[in-house]
Write a protein that holds these residues in place. Structure first.
Motif, mmCIF file in Angstrom:
data_model
loop_
_atom_site.group_PDB
_atom_site.id
_atom_site.type_symbol
_atom_site.label_atom_id
_atom_site.label_comp_id
_atom_site.label_asym_id
_atom_site.label_seq_id
_atom_site.Cartn_x
_atom_site.Cartn_y
_atom_site.Cartn_z
ATOM 1 N N ILE A 1 5.601 -9.388 -13.750
ATOM 2 C CA ILE A 1 4.230 -9.565 -13.288
ATOM 3 C C ILE A 1 4.291 -9.968 -11.820
ATOM 4 C CG2 ILE A 1 2.079 -10.826 -13.621
ATOM 5 C CD1 ILE A 1 2.859 -11.243 -16.530
ATOM 6 N N GLU A 2 4.257 -8.978 -10.951
ATOM 7 C CA GLU A 2 4.364 -9.237 -9.506
ATOM 8 C C GLU A 2 3.035 -9.717 -8.914
ATOM 9 O OE1 GLU A 2 7.172 -8.953 -7.654
ATOM 10 O OE2 GLU A 2 8.263 -8.528 -9.503
ATOM 11 N N TYR A 3 1.946 -9.194 -9.460
ATOM 12 C CA TYR A 3 0.605 -9.539 -8.974
ATOM 13 C C TYR A 3 -0.246 -9.933 -10.176
ATOM 14 C CZ TYR A 3 2.408 -6.944 -4.996
ATOM 15 O OH TYR A 3 3.190 -6.509 -3.957
ATOM 16 N N ALA A 4 -1.110 -10.883 -9.986
ATOM 17 C CA ALA A 4 -1.901 -11.408 -11.096
ATOM 18 C C ALA A 4 -2.660 -10.311 -11.841
ATOM 19 C CB ALA A 4 -2.875 -12.464 -10.581
ATOM 20 N N ASP A 5 -3.212 -9.345 -11.083
ATOM 21 C CA ASP A 5 -4.022 -8.336 -11.761
ATOM 22 C C ASP A 5 -3.196 -7.307 -12.531
ATOM 23 O OD1 ASP A 5 -3.048 -6.798 -9.710
ATOM 24 O OD2 ASP A 5 -5.002 -6.390 -8.785
ATOM 25 N N GLN A 6 -1.880 -7.465 -12.568
ATOM 26 C CA GLN A 6 -1.033 -6.635 -13.434
ATOM 27 C C GLN A 6 -0.896 -7.228 -14.832
ATOM 28 O OE1 GLN A 6 2.517 -6.766 -10.791
ATOM 29 N NE2 GLN A 6 2.602 -4.570 -11.186
#
Length: 568
Positions: free
Chosen positions: A133-138
């Motif tokens: 999960i690199e970015y929260a919206d992923q």
């Protein structure tokens, strides 16, 4: 209102009916653990991450759902590796969440970074899906893809990395969607294929149902019973399908270990295979006991993974779909009138009952230390009818295959990978999944029991109704037997003995468990009864004869036939 990433992860798992989590919380997961407990989840912190993974795997087997396990960054995930491998080989849908330092740590050109290794690449070969999960919206897409991959086709594990830089980020998202909105649920087979399968079953004179591990893990027993009653045929168990289905106990026979199973297989003109990969322990469905009458036998296979069809043997009618959906389809297609049972079914039932009674009578008695066959007979005679059975150990498990007098509806052991030491964590996980309502019996060898013996404290802390019956010969019994067969009696046996005198009942007492010590046949059953009556997790130390344990393993020649190639 906006939610934190860790909150959303719990929401997504809750949408799948998941309410249990195992692991030792690292800094990335303390918020998630705290919130899970507030929401009423079972939050279990064992003493080793591998144990956590095995416990989660047991939950998946007992619930038919995915399970969740957490490992701290670096060393924690390194400790988790055995459980990841087992979940892969045992086809268990476990979601492993791995903590990790903020991604900037990985991207820098530095040496000497503490508690850090690039984890995802290490786990990719052992899981069906690995992502970070690199970015929260992923968050939604990655968690859902992990669940989708873990539960679609042949089940298996997935790995999600949780870098520190996304822990506290917020998301503005709708309520978590139910599973049917984003993955295939309850897949049925095509009506044409189901009708063809029903026609062939109706025309068969000697059908058998081959029941594998997947029937237990999908919790499909009730629908398989309805189908078996309409087919009026014997049920043959694979090595992984040893959980007896309620109502079918008398007509269910273990493949290779019961003459009734062998005779039914040899004479069968149709085999309906459910929840099995048709692997080495059943000789790929084409060797050994299947070879006779092969040309006249029709095969129907219910399988979730279309790529598995025809790999180990040709299949006449493949039914691709979820057992939970396809078995009821088949039962409905067979109509309301059951087949006439094979005239030999009653004889097979009688012969198998006589076999079990004969084994109980023939197990050597009057020895001190106890003969391992007698240990199994006496222990399984007092196994509670509603209990959960867990198996572990090398020689000890081989004795159980043959001499067990119990017909449990839930049996858990590491039958595909053969990983020792899983028994105690499996027992803890199974009891947690069950809510601690039913009694659990672990029958294991001493060497295997020592792998994760610290989890006695976990079981005692959770007040689980678990009795560990431990066959103690202070040796790796199966491997001692290998030395004797390889080099002859009296040869040097290197690395297979350990210090005598360790009292495992006293070790259990030190962890807060009830302890019993046994060295005579007649004391086994009373000790187990007292252990269950204590209301605590218990350890029953049974001294077994080391010579018998290494030299007299029953059906060992049959066990060796499981290995198709590549072994001595």
């Amino acid at each position: 209102m906006p939610v934190k990433v860790y909150e959303r992860i719990l929401d997504l798992f809750e949408a799948e009916g998941i309410d249990t989590i195992f692991g030792i919380p690292d800094p990335n997961f303390v918020h998630l653990f705290h919130l899970a407990e507030e929401r009423g989840w079972n939050v279990v912190a064992p003493h080793h991450e591998a144990s956590a993974g095995f416990m989660a795997e047991a939950v998946a087997r007992m619930t038919g759902k995915a399970a969740v396990c957490i490992g701290t960054l670096g060393p924690g995930m390194a400790n988790m590796a055995p459980a990841v491998q087992c979940a892969k080989v045992e086809n268990s849908p476990v979601i492993f969440l791995g903590g990790q330092r903020a991604r900037i740590t990985e991207q820098r050109v530095r040496r000497g970074r503490i508690q850090f290794v690039k984890q995802s690449g290490l786990f990719e070969p052992s899981v069906k899906y690995a992502a970070s999960i690199e970015y929260a919206d992923q968050t939604d897409e990655i968690v859902r893809e992990a669940l989708r991959k873990a539960l679609t086709g042949t089940p298996g594990p997935a790995y999600i990395e949780y870098p520190a830089h996304v822990i506290q980020e917020e998301l503005d998202v709708p309520p978590a969607a139910p599973p049917e909105r984003y993955r295939l649920v309850g897949q049925t087979a095509g009506a044409e294929r189901v009708a063809e399968a029903a026609r062939l079953i109706g025309a068969a004179k000697q059908p058998v149902i081959l029941v594998g591990h997947g029937v237990h893990t999908s919790r499909s027993g009730a629908s398989v019973r309805a189908l078996a009653e309409k087919m009026a045929c014997p049920v043959v168990q694979t090595s992984g399908g040893t959980s007896y289905i309620a109502g079918l106990e008398d007509r269910t026979f273990p493949y290779g270990f019961s003459p009734s199973a062998v005779d039914a297989v040899v004479k069968s003109d149709l085999c309906l295979a459910l929840g099995t990969e048709l692997g080495e322990p059943v000789h790929y469905g084409r060797g050994r006991h299947w070879a006779e009458n092969e040309a006249d036998r029709t095969w129907i296979l219910v399988e979730q993974d279309p790529e598995a069809i025809g790999v180990n043997r040709p299949i006449d009618v493949p039914l691709v779909g979820d057992l939970r959906a396809v078995v009821p389809q088949l039962a409905e297609a067979l109509g309301d009138t059951p087949r006439e049972p094979s005239p030999e079914l009653a004889g097979w039932i009688r012969e198998d009952a006589e076999r079990l009674a004969g084994l109980a009578d023939s197990a050597p008695s009057g020895m001190s230390p106890v003969h391992p066959a007698r240990l199994v007979v006496e222990a399984t005679k007092v196994f509670p009818a509603d209990g959960i059975m867990v198996r572990d150990g090398g020689a000890t498990t081989i004795f159980q295959w043959t001499y067990s007098q119990a017909k449990p509806h839930d049996v858990i052991w590491n039958q595909n990978f053969g990983h020792l030491g899983t028994g105690l964590p499996y027992a803890v996980g199974a009891s947690v999944a069950d809510g601690g309502r039913r009694p659990v019996m672990l029958v294991t060898g001493d060497s295997s029991f020592m792998f994760h013996i610290a989890e006695l404290e976990t079981a005692a802390r959770l007040n689980l109704p678990l009795v560990c019956v431990v066959a103690v010969d202070y040796a790796w019994g199966l491997e001692v037997g290998v030395y004797k067969r390889t080099f002859g009696q009296g040869s040097r046996e290197t690395g297979v003995h350990w210090s005598t005198g360790t009292r495992l009942d006293k070790v259990g007492e030190g962890f807060g468990c009830h302890g019993e010590y046994v060295e005579r046949d007649e004391d086994i059953a009373p000790a187990i009864k007292r252990a269950f009556a204590s209301g605590r997790t218990a350890v029953v130390h049974v001294a077994v004869d080391p010579k018998a344990n290494s030299e007299e393993m029953p059906s060992y020649a049959e066990f060796r036939t499981w290995y198709a190639e590549g072994m001595q």
